[in-house]
Every structure is written in structure tokens, then in C-alpha cells.
Scaffold this active site. Structure first.
Site, mmCIF file in Angstrom:
data_model
loop_
_atom_site.group_PDB
_atom_site.id
_atom_site.type_symbol
_atom_site.label_atom_id
_atom_site.label_comp_id
_atom_site.label_asym_id
_atom_site.label_seq_id
_atom_site.Cartn_x
_atom_site.Cartn_y
_atom_site.Cartn_z
ATOM 1 N N SER A 185 0.863 -1.192 0.000
ATOM 2 C CA SER A 185 0.000 0.000 0.000
ATOM 3 C C SER A 185 0.892 1.234 0.000
ATOM 4 C CB SER A 185 -0.861 0.001 1.269
ATOM 5 O OG SER A 185 -1.425 1.279 1.498
ATOM 6 N N TYR A 235 -2.209 -0.655 10.192
ATOM 7 C CA TYR A 235 -2.351 -1.060 8.786
ATOM 8 C C TYR A 235 -1.085 -0.689 7.997
ATOM 9 C CZ TYR A 235 -4.147 -1.078 3.982
ATOM 10 O OH TYR A 235 -4.310 -1.313 2.645
HETATM 11 N N1 LIG Z 1 -8.443 -0.262 -2.116
HETATM 12 C C1 LIG Z 1 -7.386 0.471 -1.843
HETATM 13 O O1 LIG Z 1 -7.393 1.711 -1.978
HETATM 14 C C2 LIG Z 1 -6.118 -0.195 -1.385
HETATM 15 C C3 LIG Z 1 -4.966 0.588 -1.252
HETATM 16 C C4 LIG Z 1 -3.799 -0.016 -0.844
HETATM 17 C C5 LIG Z 1 -3.745 -1.375 -0.619
HETATM 18 N N2 LIG Z 1 -4.886 -2.121 -0.748
HETATM 19 C C6 LIG Z 1 -4.798 -3.542 -0.467
HETATM 20 O O2 LIG Z 1 -5.424 -4.267 -1.498
HETATM 21 C C7 LIG Z 1 -5.847 -5.537 -0.975
HETATM 22 C C8 LIG Z 1 -7.280 -5.797 -1.387
HETATM 23 O O3 LIG Z 1 -8.127 -4.900 -0.684
HETATM 24 P P1 LIG Z 1 -9.411 -4.205 -1.325
HETATM 25 O O4 LIG Z 1 -9.156 -2.742 -1.351
HETATM 26 O O5 LIG Z 1 -9.819 -4.895 -2.557
HETATM 27 O O6 LIG Z 1 -10.466 -4.423 -0.134
HETATM 28 P P2 LIG Z 1 -11.747 -5.379 -0.002
HETATM 29 O O7 LIG Z 1 -12.712 -5.113 -1.105
HETATM 30 O O8 LIG Z 1 -12.212 -5.190 1.400
HETATM 31 O O9 LIG Z 1 -11.147 -6.834 -0.210
HETATM 32 C C9 LIG Z 1 -10.427 -7.490 0.812
HETATM 33 C C10 LIG Z 1 -10.360 -8.955 0.452
HETATM 34 O O10 LIG Z 1 -9.557 -9.613 1.430
HETATM 35 C C11 LIG Z 1 -10.249 -10.756 1.876
HETATM 36 N N3 LIG Z 1 -9.914 -11.065 3.267
HETATM 37 C C12 LIG Z 1 -9.970 -10.264 4.349
HETATM 38 N N4 LIG Z 1 -9.626 -10.942 5.458
HETATM 39 C C13 LIG Z 1 -9.369 -12.222 5.051
HETATM 40 C C14 LIG Z 1 -8.989 -13.407 5.723
HETATM 41 N N5 LIG Z 1 -8.795 -13.449 7.062
HETATM 42 N N6 LIG Z 1 -8.812 -14.534 4.990
HETATM 43 C C15 LIG Z 1 -8.990 -14.518 3.666
HETATM 44 N N7 LIG Z 1 -9.364 -13.438 2.956
HETATM 45 C C16 LIG Z 1 -9.551 -12.296 3.660
HETATM 46 C C17 LIG Z 1 -11.741 -10.440 1.711
HETATM 47 O O11 LIG Z 1 -12.456 -11.658 1.508
HETATM 48 P P3 LIG Z 1 -13.419 -12.387 2.562
HETATM 49 O O12 LIG Z 1 -13.954 -11.318 3.476
HETATM 50 O O13 LIG Z 1 -14.469 -13.015 1.705
HETATM 51 O O14 LIG Z 1 -12.539 -13.384 3.227
HETATM 52 C C18 LIG Z 1 -11.722 -9.626 0.436
HETATM 53 O O15 LIG Z 1 -11.817 -10.460 -0.687
HETATM 54 C C19 LIG Z 1 -5.632 -5.472 0.532
HETATM 55 O O16 LIG Z 1 -4.443 -6.132 0.888
HETATM 56 C C20 LIG Z 1 -5.506 -3.986 0.795
HETATM 57 O O17 LIG Z 1 -4.768 -3.727 1.962
HETATM 58 C C21 LIG Z 1 -6.065 -1.558 -1.114
#
Ligand SMILES: NC(=O)c1ccc[n+]([C@@H]2O[C@H](COP(=O)([O-])OP(=O)(O)OC[C@H]3O[C@@H](n4cnc5c(N)ncnc54)[C@H](OP(=O)(O)O)[C@@H]3O)[C@@H](O)[C@H]2O)c1
Length: 251
Positions: free
Chosen positions: A139, A153
Site C-alpha cells: 500500500s 495497517y
Molecule cells: N483499495 C485500496 O485503496 C487499497 C490501497 C492499498 C492497498 N490495498 C490492499 O489491497 C488488498 C485488497 O483490498 P481491497 O481494497 O480490494 O479491499 P476489499 O474489497 O475489502 O477486499 C479485501 C479482500 O480480502 C479478503 N480477506 C480479508 N480478510 C481475510 C482473511 N482473514 N482470509 C482470507 N481473505 C480475507 C476479503 O475476503 P473475505 O472477506 O471473503 O474473506 C476480500 O476479498 C488489501 O491487501 C488492501 O490492503 C487496497
């Protein structure tokens, strides 16, 4: 033809990565806890791309044994996983010392210990086959220490970026292993996580646009990428070097 395993594929970046990689001809191994979401995604992808193989499995990345078991099952059942995207993540958090340890610990266990288990399992597979591509989703918050709800985080995301770099450095010294390690630093990309985490939304891009940048970086096998490149490439450099008071205003 590449078989890509994506954790956290039930929503946001992971689900859109699956859609865009399938459109580019990848077979997929998708996992998350919400399997009904994965089944819906599989149906959608196979309807759009009938030749693609899309396997789905339940996985909680905080269950160490399950991470190793599921990764190896996918590898066997799909005749080899070529790429693993360590994407599952949690954005819960509270300022340190105000009674929010449970939320911070959950984020640390998912984003760091869970990611460590995923890297271990992926590298076992890649070392045995002498090739593979490990992709770690960090991130932009990893660039510096961050205040308030983002403190833990950001620390987990800095931790996994270092983990990935350490593996990459080791692989450089092993010419017999064709293993690439990519670290992706997303900026603000619309996803379910944005609804849960307190953050300002300037520079937010839609999921499809943000993930297109991630896919381009992954397909090039880059060592690291800040995505989208604008404004995060220059902003990341500024965040790394400017005084904390200014960084706080930029982010
Ligand atoms: N969106 C942004 O702006 C942003 C920026 C920087 C980094 N990121 C990173 O991108 C990645 C994806 O996040 P996102 O933004 O797409 O958020 P999101 O829509 O909330 O997706 C998070 C995903 O992680 C899974 N997850 C959470 N806890 C889990 C667990 N204990 N076991 C297995 N799966 C788990 C969730 O699936 P289930 O709940 O179905 O298990 C979901 O599919 C993350 O690592 C996040 O930190 C996102």
C-alpha cells in the site's frame, strides 16, 4: 498460459484482478472466506470466457495450516500454480493506546502473519518447480508511519513490502531459480475496504482503472510499482523524503 492464484478474491481489487487476468487468458485459483461471492465470480468469468479454468476454495489466511493446504491443493489440482497474488487484507484499526487492540491485532494477523504464511506456501511451490511469480499487494501507506486508524495497517504494509524485498534479494543470488517477486503499492482504489476505513478520498480511482494499472505492472514482472502511477509515483518519493508534518498533509 498462466495459472494465477489470488487470495482475497471475493471483492474489490482481488475480484477485479481475476476478471482482468481471465480476459488476458489466465486460468485462476481464487480464494477468500465468502465462498458464495467466489462462486458468483467464477460463474461470471466462465460465462464471459468459456475456455478459462476457474477454481475456487474457502480460505481464511489467518488459519496457517489452511493456507499451506489450500495453496498445495490448487497447485496439484491445476497442474501447477505459476503466480500467487498475496492480496487478502483487512483495513480495521484504531489509534494505538485507546483500547482498539483487538482491531489492530486482527489487521496485523491478516495483513502480516497471514501474508507471511502465503509467501511461505507460495515459495515452497516455486522453489520445488524452480520458477514462479510472487506478487505482494502492499500500500502507499507503507511509505511512512501513518497516524490514527491507519497506524497498524501502514506498519503491516511496510512489513510485507520488506518481506517481499528480502525474498527478491535472495532470489537474485540464485540463478538456478527463475522466481520473480513484485511489490505493488496501490494508492486509493475504490473497494469494500474504503467503506470501512476512515480515509480521505482525494485521488480515489474506480476499481477497474486501478486494477488495470496493477495488471500492467504484474504482467511486466516489475520489482515494484506505485499504482496508479499518477499521482502516486512522485507522491511516494515525496512521502519517503519530506518531513512528517508535510507528509501528513499530503496523505
Ligand atoms: N483499495 C485500496 O485503496 C487499497 C490501497 C492499498 C492497498 N490495498 C490492499 O489491497 C488488498 C485488497 O483490498 P481491497 O481494497 O480490494 O479491499 P476489499 O474489497 O475489502 O477486499 C479485501 C479482500 O480480502 C479478503 N480477506 C480479508 N480478510 C481475510 C482473511 N482473514 N482470509 C482470507 N481473505 C480475507 C476479503 O475476503 P473475505 O472477506 O471473503 O474473506 C476480500 O476479498 C488489501 O491487501 C488492501 O490492503 C487496497
Amino acid at each position: 498460459m498462466t495459472t494465477t492464484l489470488i487470495t482475497g478474491a471475493s471483492s474489490g481489487i482481488g475480484a477485479e484482478l481475476a476478471r482482468q487476468l481471465a480476459a488476458r487468458g489466465h486460468d485462476l485459483a481464487l480464494c477468500a472466506r465468502r465462498t458464495e461471492r467466489l462462486e458468483e465470480l467464477r460463474a461470471e468469468i466462465v460465462a464471459a470466457h468459456p475456455d478459462r479454468i476457474v477454481a475456487v476454495k474457502a480460505l481464511d489466511v489467518t488459519d496457517d495450516d489452511a493456507v499451506f493446504r489450500v495453496f498445495h491443493e490448487f497447485d496439484t489440482e491445476l497442474s501447477g500454480v505459476d503466480r500467487v497474488v498475496v492480496n487478502a487484507g483487512l483495513g480495521k484499526g484504531a489509534p494505538i493506546g485507546v483500547g482498539g487492540y483487538a482491531a489492530n491485532k486482527a489487521t496485523a494477523m491478516t495483513n502480516f502473519i497471514g501474508a507471511l504464511a502465503q509467501c511461505e506456501a507460495a515459495m515452497e511451490i516455486f522453489r520445488a518447480r524452480k520458477r514462479g511469480h510472487l506478487v505482494v499487494i502492499s500500500s502507499m501507506s507503507a511509505m511512512r508511519g501513518m497516524p490514527k486508524t491507519v497506524t497498524t495497517y501502514a506498519a503491516t504494509k511496510a512489513g510485507i513490502a520488506h518481506l517481499a524485498e528480502g525474498i527478491r534479494v535472495e532470489m537474485r543470488g540464485k540463478p538456478d531459480l527463475d522466481i520473480t517477486v513484485s511489490t505493488i503499492y496501490p494508492g486509493y482504489i475504490r473497494s469494500e475496504m474504503n467503506e470501512k476505513v476512515e480515509q480521505r478520498t482525494k485521488f480515489m480511482v474506480d476499481t477497474e482503472t486501478g486494477v488495470r494499472g496493477i495488471v500492467e505492472a504484474i504482467e511486466k514482472g516489475v520489482e515494484s510499482a506505485r499504482v496508479p502511477a499518477w499521482p502516486w509515483k512522485p507522491l511516494g518519493t515525496a512521502m519517503r523524503h519530506l518531513p512528517l508534518g508535510i507528509v501528513r498533509k499530503l496523505t
